[in-house]
Write an enzyme that holds these catalytic residues in place. Structure first.
Site, PDB file in Angstrom:
ATOM      1  N   GLU A  43      23.455  56.794  51.335  1.00 23.66           N
ATOM      2  CA  GLU A  43      24.832  56.346  51.561  1.00 23.66           C
ATOM      3  C   GLU A  43      25.306  56.949  52.864  1.00 23.66           C
ATOM      4  O   GLU A  43      24.976  58.098  53.180  1.00 23.66           O
ATOM      5  CB  GLU A  43      25.749  56.796  50.418  1.00 23.66           C
ATOM      6  CG  GLU A  43      27.206  56.398  50.667  1.00 23.66           C
ATOM      7  CD  GLU A  43      28.122  56.587  49.470  1.00 23.66           C
ATOM      8  OE1 GLU A  43      27.832  57.441  48.629  1.00 23.66           O
ATOM      9  OE2 GLU A  43      29.134  55.865  49.396  1.00 23.66           O
ATOM     10  N   CYS A 253      30.135  54.758  46.696  1.00 24.97           N
ATOM     11  CA  CYS A 253      31.487  54.199  46.817  1.00 24.97           C
ATOM     12  C   CYS A 253      31.638  53.311  48.047  1.00 24.97           C
ATOM     13  O   CYS A 253      32.499  52.433  48.080  1.00 24.97           O
ATOM     14  CB  CYS A 253      32.508  55.321  46.878  1.00 24.97           C
ATOM     15  SG  CYS A 253      32.642  56.206  45.339  1.00 24.97           S
ATOM     16  N   ASN A 383      29.287  49.536  41.699  1.00 24.41           N
ATOM     17  CA  ASN A 383      29.039  50.976  41.711  1.00 24.41           C
ATOM     18  C   ASN A 383      30.177  51.693  41.004  1.00 24.41           C
ATOM     19  O   ASN A 383      31.312  51.650  41.485  1.00 24.41           O
ATOM     20  CB  ASN A 383      28.942  51.490  43.152  1.00 24.41           C
ATOM     21  CG  ASN A 383      28.798  53.002  43.185  1.00 24.41           C
ATOM     22  OD1 ASN A 383      27.760  53.527  42.814  1.00 24.41           O
ATOM     23  ND2 ASN A 383      29.841  53.699  43.600  1.00 24.41           N
ATOM     24  N   GLU A 384      29.874  52.311  39.908  1.00 26.34           N
ATOM     25  CA  GLU A 384      30.842  53.163  39.192  1.00 26.34           C
ATOM     26  C   GLU A 384      32.169  52.445  38.958  1.00 26.34           C
ATOM     27  O   GLU A 384      33.221  53.084  38.928  1.00 26.34           O
ATOM     28  CB  GLU A 384      31.103  54.458  39.979  1.00 26.34           C
ATOM     29  CG  GLU A 384      29.913  55.365  40.104  1.00 26.34           C
ATOM     30  CD  GLU A 384      30.270  56.734  40.677  1.00 26.34           C
ATOM     31  OE1 GLU A 384      31.413  56.930  41.139  1.00 26.34           O
ATOM     32  OE2 GLU A 384      29.396  57.617  40.663  1.00 26.34           O
TER      33      GLU A 384
END
Ligand code: AHR
Length: 657
Positions: A43, A253, A383-384
């Protein structure tokens, strides 16, 4: 008579049952596990991409930095189109500099500078870039400079580009002249005549006139695998040395972004770099997307890792707008009317990665220089994400269509940010309803959590979704943290039939620009150090197997203690049998190893140990305080082995030749 035969029958039954039990035991002694188990998570956090893995040496090369890149609590005052740039009027030259947007190179890249040279002076008028905390150059090495210029006055303008040290002495230079009144790319090679850790780059116009300037770029010629628009060779190699089986990108994120307009949209990241869409990075800086989808896929291929792109699930991060609270919901959904277009973007990604040259998007991959398919097998969706009705509706729309059109692709769903909790429970329920092939679990916790959670996956239902542990880390970089992760990782091998993929996170962190600790690899412009956690990852990823064996290793004193963990796998490609022995305790521990079932192995083995004091950790000053030590080793069919306190040992037993 009757009693006698009944007795005989009973005996035969007992023998039969025990034989059956023995056979069953033999049958269940081993099981196939995921051959892709250990990979990496990339990331752009902690300046991992621009000023990190991406080898570009010029900061803010396209003048796209904006105060809105920063979080509200960050200092925005020195963060704009001028960041890292200085207007230079040398030797009594003078003129003006202005930021313009009217006629950019491309609509995705709106800002550029206009330099009006009223008097060139002795040395010229232009711009100086200070790089990302300076530019590191090495004596004798070549640097590839390029720039886009548009000549706005009548006559051709002679230009000089220089690398300078802090005193202003020239380290290397090149010259060229403008040739066009349209945007045109100019390239030159500079050879550094000395090494310098803090050089600057100047681009100067040497005569009166006016020009527009954009995409000022400097790359070392030596990038990873010498790729143009390439990766920093030492950093890329350090990552490649992990021999990851897959790489997940671009986050984290970063994928779902800070609001709908900030999602990571893959199409904005391919094609010529001057046409890419630089934007705010959710971690509070700017992302040039110089490393875009092509570069990610190519890097995967160069490392022999399977690509795992993660696309937004049609919703933005629930923490959008800086609402970093547990119950925050800044999550916004792409309007339903636009979802089909968005889903088409995901289908286009699959076509771009795998499609033939005759397909619209496959042709673009070919045009970018990659005729062969990238063999995409997995795609992460979301994602999450907070498990809201908006999320579920959009995820299902995407998943249904991708499954129908591409049954060959394994979809990885998302189940919130934690190892337990509401999103986790709802996420699993939803995955079961949808029969999502795999879900992405994340956990960041204390080392003790990893030690005491080794049984977590033993009881997971094998007929439900498989698991990708997309992000995990104990909360530190000491040897104890790393050994605790190792203990947990042996349980991932044992459960490699249900846990199919796992990646530590985050991967990279730049000194002085770290938003998240701990990380696996730390670097600055010159140096890199690998943490103990890196070496644990490396010991697992370079010693993966595809079959897991039970009951090969036992505690010599029958100690069932979670501070002792072990696993035995076999790699069918080499035939090697690989033993991993982890001791998180303060004491030595004796193990019994029984290799008698492996007929084709010999006595030769390689022994690798990572050990030290619990609090030992690597640093820029002491990069080799905790490193694995390897030696030749001899094994018998049955042998005892004593593990060091606080250690991980790998015994790789070679096949007979
Ligand atoms: O790895 C850092 C961050 O942790 C990731 O971006 C996010 O997915 C997680 O919360």
């Amino acid at each position: 008579m009757k009693t006698k035969s009944a007795f005989l029958f009973l005996i035969l039954l007992v023998i039969g049952l025990s034989l059956q039990a023995q056979q069953k035991k033999q049958k269940t002694n081993y099981k196939p596990i995921s051959p892709d188990l250990f990979g990496i998570f990339f990331e752009d956090i902690n300046y991992a991409a621009d000023s990190g893995l991406y080898a570009e040496l010029v900061q803010n090369r396209s003048f796209e930095y904006s105060p809105s890149d920063k979080d509200n609590w960050q200092d925005k005052s020195n963060w704009d189109a001028y960041t890292s740039w200085q207007f230079i009027t040398k030797g009594y030259g003078y003129g003006t500099l202005s930021l313009e947007t009217k006629e950019p190179i491309h609509e995705n890249n709106t800002h550029y500078m206009v330099i009006n040279i009223e008097e060139e002076g002795r040395e010229g008028v232009g711009l100086k870039n200070s790089g990302f905390d300076g530019i590191v150059v090495k004596a004798g090495e070549k640097y590839n400079f390029s720039v886009f210029l548009r000549q706005l006055s009548d006559k051709s303008i002679p230009m000089v580009v220089k690398l300078l040290d802090k005193k202003g002495d020239v380290i290397g230079e090149a010259t060229f002249s403008t040739q066009s009144k349209d945007w045109k790319k100019y390239s030159a090679t500079i050879i550094a005549n000395q090494s310098n850790d803090n050089a600057n780059l100047e681009v100067l116009a040497k005569t009166r006139g006016k020009l527009a300037i954009d995409m000022v770029s400097l790359f070392p010629e030596k990038t990873f695998k010498n790729r143009p628009n390439g990766l920093r060779a030492d950093l890329a190699q350090t990552i490649a040395d992990l021999k990851p089986k897959f790489m997940r990108f671009p986050g984290g994120c970063l994928v779902h972004g800070d609001g709908l307009g900030n999602m990571y949209r893959w199409k904005n990241t391919i094609g010529s770099v001057e046409q890419r869409f630089a934007q705010r990075n959710i971690w509070g800086y700017n992302q040039s997307v110089g490393i875009g989808y092509f570069e990610y896929f190519q890097y995967c291929e160069d490392m022999g890792a399977k690509p795992i792109p993660v696309v937004p699930a049609g919703v933005s991060c629930q923490n959008s707008g800086g609402t970093w609270r547990i119950d925050s919901n800044g999550q916004k959904g792409i309007p339903l009317a636009e979802m089909h277009e968005y889903i088409q973007e995901i289908l286009d990604l699959i076509e771009w990665a795998n499609g033939p040259a005759t397909s619209t998007w496959g042709a673009k991959r070919v045009e970018a220089g990659h005729p062969k398919s990238f063999n995409l097998e997995y795609i992460g969706i979301g994602n999450e994400d907070k498990q809201t009705a908006e999320f579920r509706e959009r995820f299902k729309m995407i998943s249904d269509i991708v499954k129908a059109k591409h049954p060959e692709i394994t979809i990885i769903g998302t189940i919130g940010p934690g190892q337990t909790g509401e999103d986790f429970d709802l996420g699993w329920k939803f995955a079961n309803e949808l029969k999502t092939p795999m879900v992405d679990e994340h956990f960041y916790d204390k080392p003790e959590w990893f030690i005491s959670n080794q049984k977590r996956y033993d009881s997971y239902n094998r007929s439900k979704s498989k698991v990708y542990i997309g992000e995990y880390a104990s909360k530190g970089n000491t040897l104890y943290d790393a050994i605790a992760e190792a203990a947990f990782m042996t349980s991932l091998e044992r459960n490699g039939d249900v846990v199919r993929l796992a990646s530590y996170a985050p991967l990279l962190a730049k000194e002085g620009h770290t938003q998240w600790n701990p990380d696996m690899i730390y670097f600055n412009n010159k140096a890199i150090y690998c943490t103990a956690n890196y070496y644990i990852q490396q010991l697992f990823s370079t010693n993966q197997g595809d079959t897991y064996y039970e009951n090969v290793i036992t505690s010599a004193d029958n100690k069932a203690d979670s501070t002792l963990a072990f696993s035995c796998v076999r790699d069918s490609k080499t035939g090697d049998v690989i033993l991993k022995l982890v001791n998180c305790s303060k004491n030595e521990h004796k193990l019994q190893i029984d290799l008698s079932q492996f007929k084709q192995i010999g006595t030769k083995a390689i022994l690798t140990t990572l050990t030290g004091t619990a609090d030992a950790k690597n640093s820029f000053e002491e990069p080799n305080k905790v490193i694995p030590v390897t030696s030749d080793f001899k094994v018998g069919k049955n042998f005892n082995f004593t593990t060091h306190p606080m250690s991980m040992t790998v015994i790789r037993v070679k096949m007979k030749r």
